[in-house]
Design a protein around this motif. Structure first.
Motif, PDB file in Angstrom:
ATOM      1  N   ILE A  20      -6.854  -2.746 -15.918  1.00  0.00           N
ATOM      2  CA  ILE A  20      -6.192  -1.650 -15.225  1.00  0.00           C
ATOM      3  C   ILE A  20      -6.683  -1.662 -13.783  1.00  0.00           C
ATOM      4  O   ILE A  20      -7.863  -1.852 -13.522  1.00  0.00           O
ATOM      5  CB  ILE A  20      -6.538  -0.305 -15.881  1.00  0.00           C
ATOM      6  CG1 ILE A  20      -6.050  -0.260 -17.323  1.00  0.00           C
ATOM      7  CG2 ILE A  20      -6.004   0.860 -15.070  1.00  0.00           C
ATOM      8  CD1 ILE A  20      -4.550  -0.289 -17.476  1.00  0.00           C
ATOM      9  N   GLU A  21      -5.780  -1.467 -12.848  1.00  0.00           N
ATOM     10  CA  GLU A  21      -6.131  -1.401 -11.429  1.00  0.00           C
ATOM     11  C   GLU A  21      -5.793  -0.012 -10.906  1.00  0.00           C
ATOM     12  O   GLU A  21      -4.807   0.589 -11.327  1.00  0.00           O
ATOM     13  CB  GLU A  21      -5.361  -2.456 -10.642  1.00  0.00           C
ATOM     14  CG  GLU A  21      -5.673  -3.876 -11.083  1.00  0.00           C
ATOM     15  CD  GLU A  21      -4.806  -4.898 -10.380  1.00  0.00           C
ATOM     16  OE1 GLU A  21      -5.370  -5.900  -9.934  1.00  0.00           O
ATOM     17  OE2 GLU A  21      -3.580  -4.684 -10.282  1.00  0.00           O
ATOM     18  N   ILE A  22      -6.612   0.464  -9.983  1.00  0.00           N
ATOM     19  CA  ILE A  22      -6.412   1.784  -9.397  1.00  0.00           C
ATOM     20  C   ILE A  22      -6.470   1.673  -7.878  1.00  0.00           C
ATOM     21  O   ILE A  22      -7.298   0.939  -7.338  1.00  0.00           O
ATOM     22  CB  ILE A  22      -7.473   2.773  -9.901  1.00  0.00           C
ATOM     23  CG1 ILE A  22      -7.281   3.007 -11.390  1.00  0.00           C
ATOM     24  CG2 ILE A  22      -7.417   4.083  -9.140  1.00  0.00           C
ATOM     25  CD1 ILE A  22      -8.251   3.981 -11.997  1.00  0.00           C
ATOM     26  N   ALA A  23      -5.592   2.397  -7.215  1.00  0.00           N
ATOM     27  CA  ALA A  23      -5.602   2.484  -5.753  1.00  0.00           C
ATOM     28  C   ALA A  23      -5.507   3.957  -5.377  1.00  0.00           C
ATOM     29  O   ALA A  23      -4.801   4.733  -6.013  1.00  0.00           O
ATOM     30  CB  ALA A  23      -4.450   1.703  -5.151  1.00  0.00           C
ATOM     31  N   ILE A  24      -6.237   4.336  -4.350  1.00  0.00           N
ATOM     32  CA  ILE A  24      -6.285   5.728  -3.931  1.00  0.00           C
ATOM     33  C   ILE A  24      -5.824   5.838  -2.484  1.00  0.00           C
ATOM     34  O   ILE A  24      -6.265   5.074  -1.629  1.00  0.00           O
ATOM     35  CB  ILE A  24      -7.721   6.277  -4.051  1.00  0.00           C
ATOM     36  CG1 ILE A  24      -8.214   6.149  -5.497  1.00  0.00           C
ATOM     37  CG2 ILE A  24      -7.786   7.727  -3.587  1.00  0.00           C
ATOM     38  CD1 ILE A  24      -9.685   6.430  -5.670  1.00  0.00           C
ATOM     39  N   ASP A  25      -4.911   6.773  -2.229  1.00  0.00           N
ATOM     40  CA  ASP A  25      -4.603   7.110  -0.843  1.00  0.00           C
ATOM     41  C   ASP A  25      -5.079   8.537  -0.607  1.00  0.00           C
ATOM     42  O   ASP A  25      -5.825   9.094  -1.399  1.00  0.00           O
ATOM     43  CB  ASP A  25      -3.127   6.891  -0.496  1.00  0.00           C
ATOM     44  CG  ASP A  25      -2.189   7.914  -1.100  1.00  0.00           C
ATOM     45  OD1 ASP A  25      -2.655   8.878  -1.711  1.00  0.00           O
ATOM     46  OD2 ASP A  25      -0.974   7.745  -0.943  1.00  0.00           O
ATOM     47  N   SER A  26      -4.674   9.165   0.438  1.00  0.00           N
ATOM     48  CA  SER A  26      -5.214  10.482   0.781  1.00  0.00           C
ATOM     49  C   SER A  26      -4.823  11.579  -0.204  1.00  0.00           C
ATOM     50  O   SER A  26      -5.508  12.594  -0.294  1.00  0.00           O
ATOM     51  CB  SER A  26      -4.767  10.867   2.189  1.00  0.00           C
ATOM     52  OG  SER A  26      -3.360  10.933   2.234  1.00  0.00           O
ATOM     53  N   VAL A  27      -3.758  11.383  -0.972  1.00  0.00           N
ATOM     54  CA  VAL A  27      -3.277  12.431  -1.865  1.00  0.00           C
ATOM     55  C   VAL A  27      -3.235  11.990  -3.323  1.00  0.00           C
ATOM     56  O   VAL A  27      -3.670  12.710  -4.213  1.00  0.00           O
ATOM     57  CB  VAL A  27      -1.869  12.905  -1.438  1.00  0.00           C
ATOM     58  CG1 VAL A  27      -1.332  13.941  -2.395  1.00  0.00           C
ATOM     59  CG2 VAL A  27      -1.886  13.431  -0.017  1.00  0.00           C
ATOM     60  N   ASP A  28      -2.698  10.822  -3.581  1.00  0.00           N
ATOM     61  CA  ASP A  28      -2.419  10.370  -4.942  1.00  0.00           C
ATOM     62  C   ASP A  28      -3.300   9.203  -5.363  1.00  0.00           C
ATOM     63  O   ASP A  28      -3.923   8.536  -4.541  1.00  0.00           O
ATOM     64  CB  ASP A  28      -0.961   9.928  -5.065  1.00  0.00           C
ATOM     65  CG  ASP A  28       0.011  11.081  -4.889  1.00  0.00           C
ATOM     66  OD1 ASP A  28      -0.265  12.165  -5.436  1.00  0.00           O
ATOM     67  OD2 ASP A  28       1.030  10.883  -4.213  1.00  0.00           O
ATOM     68  N   ILE A  29      -3.278   8.958  -6.675  1.00  0.00           N
ATOM     69  CA  ILE A  29      -3.910   7.782  -7.259  1.00  0.00           C
ATOM     70  C   ILE A  29      -2.805   6.995  -7.942  1.00  0.00           C
ATOM     71  O   ILE A  29      -2.000   7.552  -8.689  1.00  0.00           O
ATOM     72  CB  ILE A  29      -4.986   8.181  -8.283  1.00  0.00           C
ATOM     73  CG1 ILE A  29      -6.126   8.894  -7.576  1.00  0.00           C
ATOM     74  CG2 ILE A  29      -5.499   6.947  -9.020  1.00  0.00           C
ATOM     75  CD1 ILE A  29      -7.222   9.368  -8.491  1.00  0.00           C
TER      76      ILE A  29
END
Length: 65
Positions: A20-29
């Motif tokens: 599983i890969e996860i990326a985070i921006d300023s609001v969402d994942i």
């Protein structure tokens, strides 16, 4: 979401294609499976936190039977 920096699980196989890969921006994942990188789901940090706590607490174990 703009261009994301994806993070892979430390438990992924040597080729990095079973995780599983996860990326985070300023609001969402954003979450995706490494073998299907064009398909993603997005959630909030609070919702993901609650989901992980539920998994750790065994509240979804009945789904494995």
């Amino acid at each position: 979401m703009s261009t994301l920096s994806w993070r892979k699980s430390s438990f992924s196989d040597a080729g990095g294609n079973n995780c599983i890969e996860i990326a985070i921006d300023s609001v969402d994942i954003a979450v995706r499976e490494s073998f299907e990188p064009d398909t993603t789901i997005t959630t909030t940090q609070i919702t993901l936190r609650d989901f992980i706590r539920g998994v750790k607490g065994g509240r979804l174990d009945h789904l494995l039977d």
